[in-house]
Scaffold this motif. Structure first.
Motif, PDB file in Angstrom:
ATOM      1  N   SER A 151       0.794  -0.982  -0.104  1.00 19.87           N
ATOM      2  CA  SER A 151       0.130   0.210  -0.268  1.00 19.87           C
ATOM      3  C   SER A 151       0.375   1.374  -0.241  1.00 19.87           C
ATOM      4  O   SER A 151       0.554   2.674  -0.283  1.00 19.87           O
ATOM      5  N   HIS A 152       1.974   1.396   0.673  1.00 19.04           N
ATOM      6  CA  HIS A 152       2.423   2.639   1.313  1.00 19.04           C
ATOM      7  C   HIS A 152       3.748   3.283  -0.146  1.00 19.04           C
ATOM      8  O   HIS A 152       4.047   4.065  -0.173  1.00 19.04           O
ATOM      9  N   ILE A 166      -1.339   5.707  -4.247  1.00 13.76           N
ATOM     10  CA  ILE A 166      -2.920   6.392  -4.973  1.00 13.76           C
ATOM     11  C   ILE A 166      -3.608   6.971  -3.673  1.00 13.76           C
ATOM     12  O   ILE A 166      -2.727   6.682  -2.046  1.00 13.76           O
ATOM     13  N   LEU A 189      -8.480  11.072   9.508  1.00 12.51           N
ATOM     14  CA  LEU A 189      -7.297  12.432   9.590  1.00 12.51           C
ATOM     15  C   LEU A 189      -6.966  11.733  11.308  1.00 12.51           C
ATOM     16  O   LEU A 189      -7.841  11.411  12.414  1.00 12.51           O
ATOM     17  N   PHE A 190      -5.690  12.207  11.831  1.00 10.58           N
ATOM     18  CA  PHE A 190      -4.573  11.562  12.945  1.00 10.58           C
ATOM     19  C   PHE A 190      -5.466  12.947  14.089  1.00 10.58           C
ATOM     20  O   PHE A 190      -4.866  14.034  13.466  1.00 10.58           O
ATOM     21  N   HIS A 224      -4.503  13.331  16.756  1.00  5.12           N
ATOM     22  CA  HIS A 224      -2.717  14.319  17.258  1.00  5.12           C
ATOM     23  C   HIS A 224      -2.376  15.059  16.503  1.00  5.12           C
ATOM     24  O   HIS A 224      -1.683  16.493  17.050  1.00  5.12           O
ATOM     25  N   LEU A 225      -2.599  14.906  15.153  1.00  4.92           N
ATOM     26  CA  LEU A 225      -1.714  16.184  14.015  1.00  4.92           C
ATOM     27  C   LEU A 225      -3.077  17.470  13.655  1.00  4.92           C
ATOM     28  O   LEU A 225      -4.301  17.024  13.541  1.00  4.92           O
ATOM     29  N   PHE A 260       1.155  15.047   6.351  1.00  3.70           N
ATOM     30  CA  PHE A 260       2.194  14.281   6.496  1.00  3.70           C
ATOM     31  C   PHE A 260       2.571  13.648   5.688  1.00  3.70           C
ATOM     32  O   PHE A 260       4.086  12.766   5.019  1.00  3.70           O
ATOM     33  N   PRO A 261       1.703  12.930   4.392  1.00  6.32           N
ATOM     34  CA  PRO A 261       2.424  12.451   3.197  1.00  6.32           C
ATOM     35  C   PRO A 261       3.574  12.929   2.317  1.00  6.32           C
ATOM     36  O   PRO A 261       4.334  12.372   1.949  1.00  6.32           O
ATOM     37  N   LYS A 313       5.870  14.544   4.094  1.00  3.03           N
ATOM     38  CA  LYS A 313       6.930  14.532   5.443  1.00  3.03           C
ATOM     39  C   LYS A 313       7.588  12.815   5.379  1.00  3.03           C
ATOM     40  O   LYS A 313       8.620  12.807   5.232  1.00  3.03           O
ATOM     41  N   VAL A 314       6.540  11.684   5.012  1.00  3.25           N
ATOM     42  CA  VAL A 314       7.267  10.242   4.696  1.00  3.25           C
ATOM     43  C   VAL A 314       7.832   9.717   3.731  1.00  3.25           C
ATOM     44  O   VAL A 314       8.497   9.837   3.271  1.00  3.25           O
ATOM     45  N   ARG A 315       7.590  11.211   2.668  1.00  4.08           N
ATOM     46  CA  ARG A 315       8.484  11.322   1.479  1.00  4.08           C
ATOM     47  C   ARG A 315       9.350  12.395   1.180  1.00  4.08           C
ATOM     48  O   ARG A 315      10.446  11.686   0.566  1.00  4.08           O
ATOM     49  N   ARG A 316       9.549  12.574   2.485  1.00  3.72           N
ATOM     50  CA  ARG A 316      10.935  13.869   2.865  1.00  3.72           C
ATOM     51  C   ARG A 316      11.343  14.503   1.699  1.00  3.72           C
ATOM     52  O   ARG A 316      12.334  14.791   0.890  1.00  3.72           O
ATOM     53  N   ARG A 373      -5.499  16.409   2.045  1.00  3.30           N
ATOM     54  CA  ARG A 373      -4.603  15.127   2.288  1.00  3.30           C
ATOM     55  C   ARG A 373      -3.797  14.132   0.989  1.00  3.30           C
ATOM     56  O   ARG A 373      -3.312  13.534   0.792  1.00  3.30           O
ATOM     57  N   TYR A 404      -0.050  14.477  -2.987  1.00  2.00           N
ATOM     58  CA  TYR A 404       1.560  14.137  -2.882  1.00  2.00           C
ATOM     59  C   TYR A 404       0.988  13.364  -4.495  1.00  2.00           C
ATOM     60  O   TYR A 404       1.378  12.778  -5.097  1.00  2.00           O
TER      61      TYR A 404
END
Lengths: 360, 291
Positions: free
Chosen positions: A72-73, A77, A86-87, A89-90, A98-99, A101-104, A146, A150
């Motif tokens: 999936s990750h 998609i 939605l998260f 705590h954010l 978020f997407p 950031k995880v892609r730096r 969100r 990306y």
């Protein structure tokens, strides 16, 4: 090359088959809706696309490459879920980031993208809110932002509006249409709401019992349903039992009751002469006249059982001679309807070419 | 609360007095029990810490001024911290697994957890002694497999205390963690995956922050309980790493020095209350509502 292709998809859960044999091609930029009742396999198909489920058989090709073995990750998609995901705590801004950031990605790029996405879903100024401080409709708009942040080639939407009330739902349907036009993203949308499907989609795939019964534009499905299920699920419909007298070239001559013969009705499925079938009529295509009209023409005799005023139109419920409950939709101000009362005998006329026969 | 408002309604009518006093009367036996058998002894112990052998703070001076005793304090804290860390590291995956496994399986695992909690503490600790000793099953198996040539020192040291206490503390961290993790919608983790988060990123950026309140309350509970633990360190630990509860027992039982024992007990009580206050401040009312 085909943009997205689903080939022979099958999913078994033990002895239960959720998806039997799904085949589908989707063009780039298309808005495709999976329409069907719960348990018809539409959500399972979407979950296989997302990578949350592995298919028992079949393949999914995106730009010619199989997605099945990609986790999936790594599929890139986007997805908006039925529930609010939605998260918590954010903040709104952090959720959209978020997407990225995880892609730096570099921070400047992330900030610019978050601002752009907030503008797209018209939530500028909300970036510091927490999800709990927002309404359901706003949360789903953030979820949309969100999922699009990306630039995914495909956006999956799993009944994203089912938790919202009717008015809000229509408002966000408009937003989704606008965003689809602005971003030109390919959308696969799951719903059990035919009105929603008709309003949003370029094409609709009608799911029933793990297979796609028919794929087509809304008007195509409505005017020319391939199966009795599609006829029932897309739009309102009346069904009258009948017998096939003869059938050729997709047209059938049928007998209704003991005395009525109708010729040249479009026929779906196979039926031998003498076989049982169902005649399908659209309530708004029926004409209504008081008393009985002569035999031989496409007219059903019926008795009025109820009359409901619905504003722009009037809904007349009637019982056919052969016993079936029929519904007729007449425009407001219809002459015969104004003086109609329960128990009246009426004659319901229709054009055989616009009716359909489905073999039983 | 509902009961109270009900009483207030009755008060407005004017017939409150007999009911309120009767309700209060119901709490008297429990309060009496607490006062006579808990509060009075604690107070008297604390009093003795400043009265014996003569009035003054000399017991506290002796306790806090000696490196021997400070070592025991330090050891108590480090053992508790170690046990808390290990318990958290083992308990988190268990709580997560419990939250996502089918209900039927989860109830079996719960039954095992609770059953072990209901078994006598002393029995369980002796069982660990049997398992961990030089000729115990663990050493024999490892030697039989040829992994080690001579028995590992697993008992009467820090290793033994950590293993034994971690085992006893596990339920106290799994239960609160399970409560928090179960409330997290699995779809949130699916969303994180589709956003491109690897399992590790989903764990560190989503699951752990969302489970933080359960982790903190569980960890504090374990840490505080560990600070005052006696049986397990006494049986599985060595003389080199004595803990505070053992010291108190030694003062009172062997040395009959109630003054020093009381002073050590008060230090333990103060630390415990301070930690509890920290927990209340951090996670008492404002949890995760985005304040």
């Amino acid at each position: 090359m085909t943009f997205l292709q689903i080939r022979g998809l099958r999913k078994d859960y033990g002895i239960v088959t959720a998806v039997r044999d799904v085949n589908l091609t989707v063009e780039r930029g298309e808005f495709m809706t999976f329409l069907g009742p719960s348990g018809s396999g539409k959500s399972t198909t979407l979950y296989i696309l997302a990578g949350f489920e592995n298919p028992t058989a079949g393949d999914i090709l995106l730009n010619g490459d199989s997605l099945i073995s990609t986790p999936s990750h790594k599929r890139n998609i986007g997805m908006v879920f039925q529930r609010y995901t939605l998260f918590p705590h954010l903040s709104v801004g952090e959720n959209i980031a978020f997407p990225l950031k995880v892609r730096r990605l570099p921070k400047a790029e992330i900030d610019a993208k978050v601002a752009k996405m907030l503008k797209l879903v018209r939530l500028e100024g909300f970036e510091d809110r927490k999800p709990a401080q927002m309404s359901g409709g706003q949360q789903q708009r953030v979820a949309l932002a969100r999922a699009l942040a990306y630039d995914p080639p495909v956006l999956l939407m799993d009944e994203p509006l089912s938790a919202l009330d009717k008015k809000l739902r229509e408002e966000i349907q408009h937003e989704i249409r606008r965003i689809h036009q602005e971003t030109e993203v390919t959308i696969l949308y799951v719903t059990h709401d035919q009105e929603e499907a008709l309003r949003l989609s370029d094409r609709i795939a009608v799911f029933s019992k793990g297979v796609i019964d028919q794929i087509g534009t809304g008007p195509e499905l409505y005017a020319n349903p391939a199966t009795r299920f599609v006829a029932e699920f897309v739009g309102d419909s009346d069904f009258v039992d009948c017998r096939v007298l003869s059938a050729q070239n997709g047209r059938a001559d049928i007998a209704v009751g003991s005395s009525l013969t109708i010729r040249g009705v479009p026929m779906h499925g196979r039926a031998a002469a003498g076989g049982a079938a169902a005649l399908m009529l659209r309530p708004e295509r029926l004409s209504l006249a008081r008393g009985s009209v002569g035999q031989g023409s496409a007219n059903l005799a019926a008795t009025v059982t109820d009359i409901t005023f619905l504003g722009s139109n009037i809904h007349v419920a009637a019982a056919a001679e052969t016993g079936e409950a029929l519904s007729v939709r007449l425009p407001f101000g219809h002459e015969a309807a104004s003086s109609l009362s329960r128990g009246d005998t009426v004659s319901l006329g229709f054009d055989p070419a616009s009716a359909h026969v489905f073999s039983a | 609360m509902a009961l109270l408002t009900e009483q207030e309604k009755i008060a407005a009518v004017g017939s409150i007095r007999p009911i309120r006093s009767r309700n209060f009367a119901l709490t008297v036996p429990a309060l009496l029990l607490l006062v006579v058998f808990f509060i009075l002894p604690v107070v008297s112990l604390l009093l003795r810490s400043v009265m014996e052998p003569e009035p003054g703070l000399q017991n506290y001076q002796a306790l806090l001024g000696s490196t021997t005793y400070l070592k025991i304090f330090l050891n108590t804290f480090s053992v508790s911290a170690l046990v808390t860390a290990v318990t958290l590291a083992i308990g988190f995956p268990v709580a997560w697994a419990l939250a996502i496994m089918p209900k039927r399986w989860a109830s079996i695992v719960f039954a095992v957890l609770l059953l072990s909690m209901w078994t006598n503490l002393l029995t369980r600790t002796y069982a660990w002694m049997v398992l961990l000793q030089r000729t115990g099953i663990i050493n024999k198996t490892l030697m039989g497999l040829g992994l080690i040539s001579e028995p590992l020192p697993l008992v009467n040291n820090l290793v033994g205390v950590t293993i034994g206490m971690t085992y006893i503390m596990l339920p106290f961290i799994i239960l609160p963690l399970y409560g928090v993790i179960r409330k997290i919608d699995p779809a949130i983790l699916q969303a994180a995956a589709l956003c491109g988060a690897t399992r590790w990123q989903a764990l560190s950026r989503i699951l752990i922050p969302l489970a933080a309140p359960g982790m903190v309350s569980g960890a504090l509970m374990v840490f505080v309980m560990s600070l005052g633990y006696f049986v397990t360190p006494a049986l599985l630990g060595g003389t080199a790493n004595m803990m505070l509860a053992e010291l108190i027992a030694q003062f009172v039982q062997s040395l009959v020095n109630w003054g020093m024992g009381g002073a050590a007990a008060l230090v333990l009580l103060v630390v415990t209350l301070a930690l509890y206050a920290v927990q209340l401040k951090l996670f008492g009312t404002a949890r995760m509502e985005g304040r």
